[in-house]
Design an enzyme around this catalytic site. Structure first.
Site, mmCIF file in Angstrom:
data_model
loop_
_atom_site.group_PDB
_atom_site.id
_atom_site.type_symbol
_atom_site.label_atom_id
_atom_site.label_comp_id
_atom_site.label_asym_id
_atom_site.label_seq_id
_atom_site.Cartn_x
_atom_site.Cartn_y
_atom_site.Cartn_z
ATOM 1 N N CYS B 525 125.739 23.931 74.818
ATOM 2 C CA CYS B 525 126.344 23.786 76.137
ATOM 3 C C CYS B 525 127.201 25.031 76.330
ATOM 4 O O CYS B 525 126.884 26.075 75.766
ATOM 5 C CB CYS B 525 127.177 22.504 76.223
ATOM 6 S SG CYS B 525 128.512 22.428 75.012
ATOM 7 N N LYS B 526 128.263 24.919 77.108
ATOM 8 C CA LYS B 526 129.083 26.104 77.341
ATOM 9 C C LYS B 526 129.691 26.599 76.027
ATOM 10 O O LYS B 526 129.643 27.777 75.718
ATOM 11 C CB LYS B 526 130.180 25.769 78.351
ATOM 12 C CG LYS B 526 130.983 26.961 78.810
ATOM 13 C CD LYS B 526 131.960 26.557 79.917
ATOM 14 C CE LYS B 526 132.893 27.699 80.243
ATOM 15 N NZ LYS B 526 134.030 27.260 81.079
#
Ligand SMILES: Cc1cc2nc3c(=O)[nH]c(=O)nc-3n(C[C@H](O)[C@H](O)[C@H](O)COP(=O)(O)OP(=O)(O)OC[C@H]3O[C@@H](n4cnc5c(N)ncnc54)[C@H](O)[C@@H]3O)c2cc1C
Ligand SMILES: Cc1cc2nc3c(=O)[nH]c(=O)nc-3n(C[C@H](O)[C@H](O)[C@H](O)COP(=O)(O)OP(=O)(O)OC[C@H]3O[C@@H](n4cnc5c(N)ncnc54)[C@H](O)[C@@H]3O)c2cc1C
Ligand SMILES: CC(C)(COP(=O)(O)OP(=O)(O)OC[C@H]1O[C@@H](n2cnc3c(N)ncnc32)[C@H](O)[C@@H]1OP(=O)(O)O)[C@@H](O)C(=O)NCCC(=O)NCCS
Ligand SMILES: CC(C)(COP(=O)(O)OP(=O)(O)OC[C@H]1O[C@@H](n2cnc3c(N)ncnc32)[C@H](O)[C@@H]1OP(=O)(O)O)[C@@H](O)C(=O)NCCC(=O)NCCS
Ligand SMILES: [Ca+2]
Ligand SMILES: [Ca+2]
Lengths: 562, 562
Positions: B525-526
């Site tokens: 994810c981020k």
């Protein structure tokens, strides 16, 4: 069979425990009960919402990517059933169930658990005085409180407010309301603010706070004065009446232990749920975490209340793992590290204060270092550190730090040093990250260690501001020697009968010093670095009773002439 | 008889040693020889003077209260004879004298010592290429260099400059000259900047630096091009010519050891003067301190060059004490902690990089954590940390950290943890100062420990960006799973063939994953927090080869689709 985990409390420790339990077991049934409407509240952020650092209340409730942690989030992202507005009213240890009530509909229910985690947190203390129920009186403990105070900011009508209690939350509340344009008075029953600090350090905070708000110590609230059910003033124990439209009470918190106590779970002397290092209570199927517990102070070995958001998370993480895996991981306890911001100041402590070290029976040495965090050319800001170490082993026992400088880094260094059982000697040659935008070549923490090392070696004989003041007040005959430059002396000075002889001419002017070489001499400068150099020199020249005013003028908490 | 102490070198280590010797013995004769005109230069501040952070050059030479540390100051405040513009040309061990020359008048002299301290520092390396003597070529190693470059800023005529060398000083020089309004190109011979970092961390620095300057790696200078004795360009080894009016060479420093070597003092394999823990050289009356020495790396036990201003001071302090008191105090060595600022980034390391840990034969585990320093509502800024620990003991071996967040605090925590021989398990429950203006409830350092703990327990199986990239380039068949929200995906994405399934719907869409449960899945994810949660879940659902992209998109150093 799926394991049934119930967690009571949906703020910090509870959600963390539930989330960790889920990661430990994808197939457990995890239910989180939360009395209020919100979940995962960043309570520590309330003062900054009230103070206008940001405007969107949801930021207090959401993930770093902006998703509000509501029951949908908990179900979708973590497959946790989060029941909000639902109070657990009873724990039945025998049949391993909890009873709960929907606080909106009044509906009741019962649910089974294999393992239970109590994370009911703490509630704000209220003073038992008349008028405490008036409109216009609040705490800053819940999201609702934060919304209420934020609304006051947004409406801009309240002109005067009183904050009752000079602890961490009280201090942060004063800043928040001041930023809302309100005239503030802080009232504290005890002789000092922030009782986790020693008196003198707290006095420096008080002096600073007085540049922003009125501060009244040694005076409690005797009554809240009302008109038509609305607050109009606060009456103090000495009779003073402070007109105001708002009062915020911040006189500490108390663990929420009713549920646990009623279930026969052991409560400790400090008033919190007793847990072992696995965060397990006296009932083997029941764990507890967060503000509702009392935990071990690593340095003293005694149980303490440590209602801190970081610890709530860490304890929750341990409880969440252990309810699934058995008692595999441990929580070592706390050194009660805490910090807060007050306008441009950072203020905090890690480990023991002098008061606490005395209580715990330690034989300790201590020093105050007032010096900048960075070079002057990089706009260095003042830090005042009080450092304590064990007299025999040199082991660091505690550090208090405050000022406009980078306080949180200093405290982080000392907290880690205490964790590592480091001594003053270890810290004397610590290899820290140095570059001018971040620190001095000899970092403030390392300088503090140097000074304390000097003290332990007997090279530096310090005397505290308080001792000097006491002696002066008692009419003691001391020779007070200010060794700064004449220009500095003209700018600011103590005015306590000192003689100015700049360090650079001191060797030539030794003849001006008292003839009696045994007379008590107290040397100082702005921060007592030059004071120390002067003292070393005078000792070499035969003066036998030379002391350095610790922290110098920058750490002097009393009135100055100039 | 007064003890005769001679110190050679008047910048950091030398003055510190002299000052400490004076405090140890008020009656010793202390003489400091300094080749240049200035004393006590805060060399580390040169880039900030050049960059215009302040305008008064004397701030680099003065005490915190503004007194320039010239020979008068040294005499008046410390009774140290500081001979500036005076080069020591020879050490005669046998008769315990030094020979010196006044570099202005040419006058020569000889002076006796009981104890000698060599603090001759280091000199800048220069590339052995044509044109290196042209006007317009400088280093940033001396006060004169700083004055020269500052004048260029003030005149505002130079439009283009090249900085040769991507080390700490090169990086700081780029910032300084950029702030002077000059268009910069940095040239580095090696495949990465800041070689004390691992490649990927250095790549993140390079990516950031490219937003401010041109960066050329794997390319050295073959010639400085001149016209009428003045620099007009830099020619690279690949033939490229970079027109410029200024070049600053910053390709490292070399200990000044000629004096010591000529006197028969032992020089080590790293090219520095060999000292023991007392800072004593192979001659018992001669000590050394600062950049001219090689010192012990505490973690590897090997000697290293550690040309750092903080260490120079600490070593000087030890030497200064020991020349008076006998070998009483020791310097334990270094963990090579260093930090620098590059515009809004802090960048640094403490302990071992992966490269160094490998060289030293450690069996280690590592992790990358990309996450903010503070809550979003307090304007938290990104930190990327790479943490290394010993596989067996869990003892922290090193931490690299960079980003716009509070890097120096992170490094200070890890430096202290290494000093305390703390393990990952210890740091997992560290009690640090938490309040929203200063950190997250689970501080970035503690989160880093959590992730590494998870890795060590086998709960988190990481894969580095570099490994993913390599595998992709080699055509490997992996299932790349981005578990962010659709909005985040639209804003930025890797574009390496990933499938987007947000974490919140992943449980419902497990059927979309590869049928082959043994297929390699890389979740991210981020920052790879949700990536981790996804991986844990998939493993529980029977996928056997699930990895987490370490540090997520924020730590991805390569091109992104968007
Ligand atoms: C204004 C403010 C500022 C703060 N600043 C800091 C700071 O800077 N640094 C720091 O470290 N700490 C700070 N704290 C403390 C920190 O917020 C707490 O330590 C932390 O929230 C404790 O978490 P917890 O989950 O244990 O308890 P709580 O946050 O108190 O949450 C417990 C929850 O359980 C619920 N509950 C209680 N009983 C029941 C029941 N029977 N059934 C269902 N639900 C129930 C409550 O409604 C509550 O929501 C601050 C606190 C406040 C109020
Ligand atoms: C631009 C720059 C930025 C830096 N930034 C940082 C930083 O951010 N953090 C950090 O930790 N370090 C930094 N450093 C490194 C730091 O400045 C050095 O480690 C430190 O100055 C070393 O001190 P020293 O006294 O050992 O040697 P030096 O500073 O090199 O001083 C030695 C002195 O001895 C004199 N000398 C040499 N030979 C003789 C002789 N024969 N007779 C008389 N005198 C002699 C030299 O002229 C010189 O003045 C930086 C250095 C530079 C140049
Ligand atoms: C956030 C909260 C829901 C806990 O849930 P959580 O799922 O454990 O969330 P976190 O973000 O803390 O961490 C998730 C996991 O990702 C890991 N992680 C964090 N950053 C990571 C990264 N960059 N890469 C990989 N993993 C990461 C963590 O270690 C954690 O795993 P672990 O506990 O198994 O080691 C709960 O703490 C909460 O509600 N907090 C808000 C309120 C609060 O804390 N108040 C008091 C202070 S104001
Ligand atoms: C400053 C310099 C002259 C050293 O001289 P010094 O007299 O030791 O000066 P310092 O300010 O470091 O410290 C003086 C003494 O006061 C002590 N001290 C520092 N702060 C104090 C305080 N607030 N109260 C009491 N004592 C204090 C120190 O511990 C030191 O004593 P010790 O070494 O006996 O323990 C030398 O380091 C120098 O020239 N530095 C500038 C250049 C430089 O460092 N460059 C590299 C980095 S850019
Ligand atoms: Ca804490
Ligand atoms: Ca260092």
């Amino acid at each position: 069979m799926r394991k049934k985990i119930i967690v009571i409390g949906g703020s910090a420790a509870g959600p963390k425990a539930a989330a960790k339990a889920r990661r430990m077991d994808e197939f457990a049934e995890v239910t989180l009960f939360q009395k209020g409407a919100d979940l995962s509240m960043a309570s520590c952020g309330y003062p900054y919402f009230v103070g206008g650092f940001f405007d969107d209340r949801n930021k207090l409730l959401c993930t770093p990517t902006g998703v509000v942690r509501d029951p949908n989030f908990y179900w979708d992202a973590k497959e946790i059933v989060a029941k909000v507005n639902t109070e657990v009213t009873r724990i039945n240890k025998q049949d391993k169930t909890v009873e709960f009530t929907d606080v909106v509909t009044g509906e009741k229910g019962t649910q089974e658990y294999d393992k239970l985690i109590i994370a009911t947190g703490a509630k704000a203390n209220l003073p038992p005085v008349k008028g405490v129920g008036l409109k216009g009186i609040s705490t800053l403990q819940s999201m609702q409180d934060a919304d209420y105070l934020r609304k006051i900011r947004d409406e801009g009508k309240v002109k005067k407010a009183v904050v009752v209690g000079g602890g961490l939350i009280g201090i942060e509340t004063v800043e928040a309301l001041h930023l809302a344009g309100i005239e503030l008075t802080m009232v504290e029953l005890l002789p000092q603010l922030l009782t986790f600090l020693d008196w003198k350090m707290a006095k420096l905070v008080e002096n600073y706070l007085k540049t922003k708000a009125n501060v009244i110590t040694k005076n409690g609230v005797s009554e809240f004065l009302g008109k038509d059910g609305k607050l109009v003033g606060v009456k103090l124990q000495n009779g003073t009446e402070l007109p105001c439209e708002l009062a915020v009470i911040a006189i500490g918190v108390k663990p929420n232990i009713d549920l646990a106590r009623d279930a026969g779970i052991k409560i400790g002397e400090m008033g919190g749920i007793v847990v072992d290092k696995y965060m397990q209570t006296s009932d083997e199927d029941i764990y507890a975490a967060g503000d509702c517990c009392e935990i071990n102070n690593i340095i003293t070995g005694k149980n303490v209340l440590a209602p801190y958001g970081d610890l709530a998370n860490l304890e929750g993480r341990v409880a969440g793992e252990n309810v699934i895996a058995g008692n595999k991981v441990t929580f070592p306890g706390t050194i009660q590290t805490g910090v807060c911001k007050l306008f441009d100041y950072g203020i905090g402590i890690t480990g023991l204060s002098e008061t606490k070290a005395k209580e715990a029976g330690f034989d300790f040495v201590k020093v105050v270092n007032a010096s900048p965090d960075k070079p002057g050319f990089m706009d260095g800001k003042l830090l005042v550190t009080k450092l304590l170490a064990d007299s025999k082993t040199g082991k660091i026992l505690g550090a208090q730090c405050l000022g406009p400088g980078d306080v949180s880094k200093q405290l982080a260094i000392w907290a880690t040093a205490i964790k590592g059982k480091l001594t003053v000697e270890d810290m004397v040659n610590a290899d820290l990250p140095y570059a001018p935008p971040f620190s001095l070549a000899i970092d403030h923490s390392v300088a503090s260690a140097h000074i304390l090392q000097n003290k332990m070696k007997g090279v530096f004989t310090g005397i505290s501001c308080m001792d000097v003041k006491e002696k002066l007040d008692a009419g003691a005959d001391m020779y007070l020697l200010d060794v700064r430059g004449a220009d500095e002396y003209e700018e600011t000075r103590l005015g306590i009968g000192e003689t100015l002889i700049p360090l650079g001419v001191l060797r030539k002017r030794l003849n001006e010093l008292p003839k009696d070489k045994e007379k008590e001499i107290v040397a100082f400068c702005k921060i007592s670095l030059r004071g120390y150099e002067a003292a070393v020199m005078l000792k070499a020249h035969g003066y036998t009773n030379v002391k350095v005013l610790e922290g110098g003028i920058m750490a002097w908490p009393f009135e100055k002439e100039k």
